[in-house]
Write an enzyme that holds these catalytic residues in place. Structure first.
Site, PDB file in Angstrom:
ATOM      1  N   LYS A 126       0.624  -1.140  -0.132  1.00  0.00           N
ATOM      2  CA  LYS A 126       0.091   0.056   0.073  1.00  0.00           C
ATOM      3  C   LYS A 126       0.887   1.116  -0.003  1.00  0.00           C
ATOM      4  CE  LYS A 126      -3.751   1.873   2.811  1.00  0.00           C
ATOM      5  NZ  LYS A 126      -4.669   1.782   4.192  1.00  0.00           N
ATOM      6  N   SER A 206      -9.315   1.692   3.462  1.00  0.00           N
ATOM      7  CA  SER A 206      -8.551   2.578   2.573  1.00  0.00           C
ATOM      8  C   SER A 206      -7.279   1.616   1.769  1.00  0.00           C
ATOM      9  CB  SER A 206      -7.783   3.643   3.092  1.00  0.00           C
ATOM     10  OG  SER A 206      -6.854   3.041   4.266  1.00  0.00           O
ATOM     11  N   SER A 230      -9.760  -0.528   7.603  1.00  0.00           N
ATOM     12  CA  SER A 230      -9.198  -0.469   6.215  1.00  0.00           C
ATOM     13  C   SER A 230      -8.449  -1.524   5.953  1.00  0.00           C
ATOM     14  CB  SER A 230      -8.177   0.795   6.514  1.00  0.00           C
ATOM     15  OG  SER A 230      -8.975   2.092   6.598  1.00  0.00           O
TER      16      SER A 230
END
Length: 531
Positions: A126, A206, A230
């Site tokens: 990420k 996210s 997330s």
């Protein structure tokens, strides 16, 4: 490296090399139950290996006997990114050193000096995890310049374990902590990530890019981060596995923060085995390194089902079918309602505002660009590209005005949060003698809409997130085309036991299926087929 250069970089990386991926659109269509244009196009086979379903253990066995190389595996994933990701926009950039990393792993395999289960295994990160050789942006143009000076601690651990750092994934900008009504999966750097099951649906945030990339088989494993939901919500909504570790099990060093009291990075994969093996490398604590128990059965296990009817009747029907299958496997499933949830919802957000101001100021001081939250707010006002999907930065502004973390009122609030969140899990598990609490991870994915923002009031992740306890989402079924996850949570540092239980749940439910990359559907998420 920007999004537009991925294809060129991938082509350069594989130029002159033998790519062993075998185009097999017909087999993919048969597997996913479709034909024609709804297949992702290229197949997911690699010299007889199905990238959709193969585990790290199977890959390592092939590499050990010389039937597969990390270089071939890495090339296959790079080519698949090039062929597929234009539909879902999950990968921001690929590493220009990926094939060099793979070649080094191949040399270790030939000499019998491998570094562990992730040696030669491609991993996506990420893009809020620092990498010294690639930009780390948190999705914001404010950080899109020079890369950080050093890797995040978790990246150092991955490199030392021989993992191939394949690239960086898109995310909800600033981990969904910028606007009051954000659109998950959107960032100014990467644009909008789409759900690979139905492309006009949202991937949740996210860690949206990490989850969508895994669903599309663009890497073997990926790293996400979570403050509250997330990792597990994107995992559930994209039909993959996501583990939020116990707080402190994985280092936060070098990860763009929201709150040191709740933030953690964690592993994501298409199966629990790969998730557990990845955690064993990431973990700073021996309690997170034991993957040997993964795969135990369910007989005699006691699971508390927290139904959450607010997520809808179709999701509840998925939970009912899952509970029936778990009981048939010998588990005892009892219905529970963890206490204190309204008070947790009332206190969490104000506490995070104070913590974000403190922690983002400390992080920005280590990077080029805005040096603190006030400067970051001014940057966003001056750059229209930061407002192309949603203009708001209300959370930034509220955090700037929030009480300091030295304020007695804040300290009392965080102490109450810690106490009530832990009691909500501990008391529920003790009173029913449970091995874990289970709940729906997510509703069916909503349609992505910048003007409206997200429709993501999903309370199941909050108790474990606020307590710092582990949680794990595994595929449970689907509503129409859209996956629904089963979220498992347990007590502090019970990660290995939770992963073992999760493997048994995964094996019994067998709910994973390949995405069909449908552009839209009139029945998905409505009163259509529920599985």
């Amino acid at each position: 490296m920007g999004k537009r250069s991925i294809a060129a970089t991938t082509a350069a990386l594989v130029a002159g090399s033998l790519l062993l991926a075998v185009p097999d659109a017909g087999a993919q269509a048969a597997k996913s139950g479709t034909g024609g244009g709804s297949s992702p196009g290229p197949g997911t086979s690699l010299a007889g290996v199905d990238l959709d379903t193969v585990t790290i253990l199977e890959l390592q066995a092939r590499m050990a006997r010389g039937a597969l190389t990390s270089s071939a595996l890495t090339r296959a994933y790079l080519r698949r990114i090039d062929d597929v990701d234009s539909r879902i926009h999950s990968v921001l950039r690929v590493s220009p050193t990926a094939l060099r990393q793979a070649a080094a792993s191949d040399a270790r395999h030939r000499s019998g000096k491998t570094l562990g289960p992730l040696d030669g295994i491609p991993v996506l990160l990420k893009d809020n995890v620092n990498t010294r050789d690639m930009p780390t942006t948190a999705g914001s143009l404010a950080l899109a310049g020079r890369p950080p000076a050093t890797d995040a601690r978790l990246v150092t651990r991955l490199r030392r374990a021989g993992a191939v750092i394949l690239g960086k994934t898109n995310l909800s900008e600033w981990a969904n902590f910028r606007a009051a009504k954000p659109t998950s999966g959107w960032s100014a750097v990467g644009g909008q990530t789409n759900n690979p099951y139905v492309l006009d649906r949202n991937p949740c945030g996210s860690s949206s890019g990490s989850a969508a990339a895994l669903a599309a088989s663009l890497s073997q494993v990926a790293i996400g981060t979570e403050t509250d939901g997330s990792i597990v919500c994107p995992a559930g909504m994209n039909g993959v596995v996501g583990h939020k570790p116990s707080l402190g099990l994985v280092s936060r060093s070098g990860v763009v923060p929201i709150s040191a009291e709740q933030d953690t990075a964690g592993p994501m994969a298409r199966n629990v085995t790969d998730t557990a093996l990845t955690l064993s490398v990431l973990s700073e604590d021996a309690r997170g390194r034991d993957a040997r128990g993964v795969g135990h059965g369910l007989r005699g296990k006691r699971i508390g089902l927290w139904r959450l009817p607010s997520l809808g009747t179709e999701v509840d029907a998925v939970m009912t079918r899952a509970a029936k299958k778990l009981r048939e496997a010998g588990a005892v499933v009892v219905e529970v309602t963890p206490p204190y949830q309204a008070r947790l919802a009332e206190l969490e957000f104000p506490a995070l505002l104070s913590e974000f101001h403190r922690d983002i100021d400390a992080y920005l001081a280590t990077r080029q660009g805005p040096r603190n939250l006030a400067e970051l707010i001014e940057f966003n006002r001056a750059h229209p590209e930061e407002q192309s999907c949603f203009a708001g930065q209300e959370l930034f502004e509220q955090a700037l005005a929030a009480p300091s973390t030295t304020d007695p009122g804040y300290r009392a609030m965080r102490a109450e949060l810690k106490d009530l969140s832990r009691r909500s899990i501990d008391e529920t598990m003790a009173s029913h003698h449970l091995d874990a609490i289970a709940s729906p991870t997510n509703p069916p994915a909503w349609t992505t809409d910048c003007a409206r923002g997200d429709n993501d009031v999903i309370p199941s992740s909050t108790p474990a997130a606020v307590a710092g306890y582990p949680s794990l989402s595994v595929p449970a079924g689907s509503v129409g085309e859209l996956p629904v996850g089963l979220l498992l949570m347990a007590g502090d540092h019970q990660d290995s036991a939770l992963l073992s239980l999760g493997a048994g749940v995964e094996n019994r439910l067998k709910a994973w299926r390949a995405p069909r990359f449908l552009p839209t559907t009139g029945t998905a998420g409505t009163a259509g087929d529920s599985r």
